[in-house]
Design a protein around this motif. Structure first.
Motif, PDB file in Angstrom:
ATOM      1  N   SER A 244       0.819  -1.220   0.000  1.00  0.00           N
ATOM      2  CA  SER A 244       0.000   0.000   0.000  1.00  0.00           C
ATOM      3  C   SER A 244       0.852   1.268   0.000  1.00  0.00           C
ATOM      4  O   SER A 244       0.417   2.301  -0.501  1.00  0.00           O
ATOM      5  N   SER A 245       2.063   1.181   0.522  1.00  0.00           N
ATOM      6  CA  SER A 245       2.964   2.339   0.474  1.00  0.00           C
ATOM      7  C   SER A 245       3.602   2.487  -0.903  1.00  0.00           C
ATOM      8  O   SER A 245       4.091   3.552  -1.256  1.00  0.00           O
ATOM      9  N   GLY A 246       3.617   1.397  -1.678  1.00  0.00           N
ATOM     10  CA  GLY A 246       4.223   1.416  -3.005  1.00  0.00           C
ATOM     11  C   GLY A 246       5.715   1.149  -3.007  1.00  0.00           C
ATOM     12  O   GLY A 246       6.344   1.068  -4.065  1.00  0.00           O
ATOM     13  N   ILE A 247       6.306   0.959  -1.843  1.00  0.00           N
ATOM     14  CA  ILE A 247       7.758   0.759  -1.765  1.00  0.00           C
ATOM     15  C   ILE A 247       8.178  -0.625  -2.254  1.00  0.00           C
ATOM     16  O   ILE A 247       9.343  -0.844  -2.594  1.00  0.00           O
ATOM     17  N   ASP A 248       7.235  -1.542  -2.341  1.00  0.00           N
ATOM     18  CA  ASP A 248       7.567  -2.902  -2.779  1.00  0.00           C
ATOM     19  C   ASP A 248       8.175  -2.937  -4.179  1.00  0.00           C
ATOM     20  O   ASP A 248       8.948  -3.827  -4.498  1.00  0.00           O
ATOM     21  N   LYS A 249       7.872  -1.934  -4.996  1.00  0.00           N
ATOM     22  CA  LYS A 249       8.429  -1.914  -6.359  1.00  0.00           C
ATOM     23  C   LYS A 249       9.944  -1.776  -6.361  1.00  0.00           C
ATOM     24  O   LYS A 249      10.604  -2.125  -7.329  1.00  0.00           O
ATOM     25  N   TYR A 250      10.515  -1.284  -5.260  1.00  0.00           N
ATOM     26  CA  TYR A 250      11.964  -1.119  -5.158  1.00  0.00           C
ATOM     27  C   TYR A 250      12.658  -2.329  -4.526  1.00  0.00           C
ATOM     28  O   TYR A 250      13.884  -2.368  -4.464  1.00  0.00           O
ATOM     29  N   ALA A 251      11.891  -3.288  -4.042  1.00  0.00           N
ATOM     30  CA  ALA A 251      12.460  -4.393  -3.257  1.00  0.00           C
ATOM     31  C   ALA A 251      13.265  -5.361  -4.118  1.00  0.00           C
ATOM     32  O   ALA A 251      12.817  -5.799  -5.183  1.00  0.00           O
ATOM     33  N   TYR A 252      14.423  -5.698  -3.624  1.00  0.00           N
ATOM     34  CA  TYR A 252      15.312  -6.669  -4.274  1.00  0.00           C
ATOM     35  C   TYR A 252      14.887  -8.086  -3.896  1.00  0.00           C
ATOM     36  O   TYR A 252      14.623  -8.379  -2.729  1.00  0.00           O
ATOM     37  N   VAL A 253      14.839  -8.965  -4.891  1.00  0.00           N
ATOM     38  CA  VAL A 253      14.574 -10.391  -4.671  1.00  0.00           C
ATOM     39  C   VAL A 253      15.802 -11.151  -5.161  1.00  0.00           C
ATOM     40  O   VAL A 253      16.150 -11.070  -6.340  1.00  0.00           O
TER      41      VAL A 253
ATOM     42  N   PHE B 284      15.213  -7.480   5.354  1.00  0.00           N
ATOM     43  CA  PHE B 284      15.419  -8.691   6.148  1.00  0.00           C
ATOM     44  C   PHE B 284      14.482  -8.636   7.351  1.00  0.00           C
ATOM     45  O   PHE B 284      14.291  -7.571   7.937  1.00  0.00           O
ATOM     46  N   MET B 285      13.925  -9.782   7.734  1.00  0.00           N
ATOM     47  CA  MET B 285      13.077  -9.850   8.929  1.00  0.00           C
ATOM     48  C   MET B 285      13.560 -11.015   9.789  1.00  0.00           C
ATOM     49  O   MET B 285      13.815 -12.102   9.279  1.00  0.00           O
ATOM     50  N   ASP B 286      13.669 -10.770  11.091  1.00  0.00           N
ATOM     51  CA  ASP B 286      14.275 -11.749  11.983  1.00  0.00           C
ATOM     52  C   ASP B 286      13.393 -12.950  12.305  1.00  0.00           C
ATOM     53  O   ASP B 286      13.888 -13.992  12.696  1.00  0.00           O
ATOM     54  N   ASP B 287      12.075 -12.826  12.138  1.00  0.00           N
ATOM     55  CA  ASP B 287      11.180 -13.921  12.499  1.00  0.00           C
ATOM     56  C   ASP B 287       9.944 -13.885  11.600  1.00  0.00           C
ATOM     57  O   ASP B 287       9.418 -12.814  11.314  1.00  0.00           O
ATOM     58  N   LYS B 288       9.508 -15.034  11.171  1.00  0.00           N
ATOM     59  CA  LYS B 288       8.280 -15.222  10.384  1.00  0.00           C
ATOM     60  C   LYS B 288       8.398 -14.813   8.915  1.00  0.00           C
ATOM     61  O   LYS B 288       7.386 -14.722   8.226  1.00  0.00           O
ATOM     62  N   ALA B 289       9.604 -14.578   8.413  1.00  0.00           N
ATOM     63  CA  ALA B 289       9.756 -14.322   6.977  1.00  0.00           C
ATOM     64  C   ALA B 289       9.564 -15.636   6.231  1.00  0.00           C
ATOM     65  O   ALA B 289       9.947 -16.699   6.719  1.00  0.00           O
ATOM     66  N   ASP B 290       8.967 -15.565   5.062  1.00  0.00           N
ATOM     67  CA  ASP B 290       8.746 -16.753   4.235  1.00  0.00           C
ATOM     68  C   ASP B 290       8.777 -16.309   2.779  1.00  0.00           C
ATOM     69  O   ASP B 290       7.805 -15.736   2.280  1.00  0.00           O
ATOM     70  N   VAL B 291       9.896 -16.576   2.096  1.00  0.00           N
ATOM     71  CA  VAL B 291      10.056 -16.091   0.722  1.00  0.00           C
ATOM     72  C   VAL B 291       9.121 -16.791  -0.258  1.00  0.00           C
ATOM     73  O   VAL B 291       8.909 -16.296  -1.353  1.00  0.00           O
ATOM     74  N   SER B 292       8.532 -17.922   0.138  1.00  0.00           N
ATOM     75  CA  SER B 292       7.551 -18.555  -0.746  1.00  0.00           C
ATOM     76  C   SER B 292       6.244 -17.760  -0.751  1.00  0.00           C
ATOM     77  O   SER B 292       5.432 -17.894  -1.662  1.00  0.00           O
ATOM     78  N   LYS B 293       6.047 -16.918   0.267  1.00  0.00           N
ATOM     79  CA  LYS B 293       4.842 -16.088   0.352  1.00  0.00           C
ATOM     80  C   LYS B 293       5.117 -14.639  -0.032  1.00  0.00           C
ATOM     81  O   LYS B 293       4.303 -14.001  -0.698  1.00  0.00           O
ATOM     82  N   VAL B 294       6.247 -14.106   0.418  1.00  0.00           N
ATOM     83  CA  VAL B 294       6.658 -12.729   0.080  1.00  0.00           C
ATOM     84  C   VAL B 294       8.148 -12.791  -0.241  1.00  0.00           C
ATOM     85  O   VAL B 294       8.985 -12.806   0.659  1.00  0.00           O
TER      86      VAL B 294
END
Length: 149
Positions: A78-87, A117-127
């Motif tokens: 919703s902030s639109g910052i996801d377009k800049y995110a590196y995968v 980076f997130m220290d807990d509950k990150a799941d790259v199959s979902k995000v």
């Protein structure tokens, strides 16, 4: 570093009741420091990236309230910052070496200028752009116990 907290856990009287399920930026307790919602803060960072085409940002998220990655992602979208995110185009390995991280120039050239980076509950199959910190990052075993260290 962004500390994610659910305001109801700290009974913050300044937080509107409708915001109690929102992802907030607080330090341990929203009673101590409540910087508002993650979404509003991400909008500020997005505006910065929009205006500064050669800048790169890394977020390290401490997930104090153990939000699922699906609860965190809407703030990025919703902030639109996801377009800049590196995968990354590589998977983590147990030795945590041999990674082919992009250069800053490549991140700027491809406009993928946000590392998350997130220290807990990150799941790259979902995000795929919210990376599990401890699968990619190591900490040194050193401690500074006194100011002279």
């Amino acid at each position: 570093m962004l500390d994610l907290v659910r305001p109801e856990l700290s009974s913050d009287p300044k937080t509107p009741k409708e915001d109690n399920d929102a992802v907030h930026l607080c330090h341990a307790s929203c009673l101590l420091i409540n910087k508002g919602t993650l979404e509003n803060t991400l909008k500020v960072f997005k505006a910065f990236l929009d205006k500064n085409r050669r800048e790169v940002i890394t977020f390290i998220i401490e997930n104090y309230s153990e939000f699922s990655v699906e609860q965190v992602e809407p703030s990025f979208k919703s902030s639109g910052i996801d377009k800049y995110a590196y995968v990354p185009d590589f998977k983590p390995n147990s030795q945590k070496h041999g990674y082919k991280w992009p250069t800053l120039k490549r991140m700027v050239d491809t406009n993928k200028r946000l590392m998350v980076f997130m220290d807990d509950k990150a799941d790259v199959s979902k995000v795929p752009y919210i990376l599990p910190e401890w699968e990619y990052v190591i900490e040194t075993p050193f401690e500074n116990i006194s100011p002279v260290e």
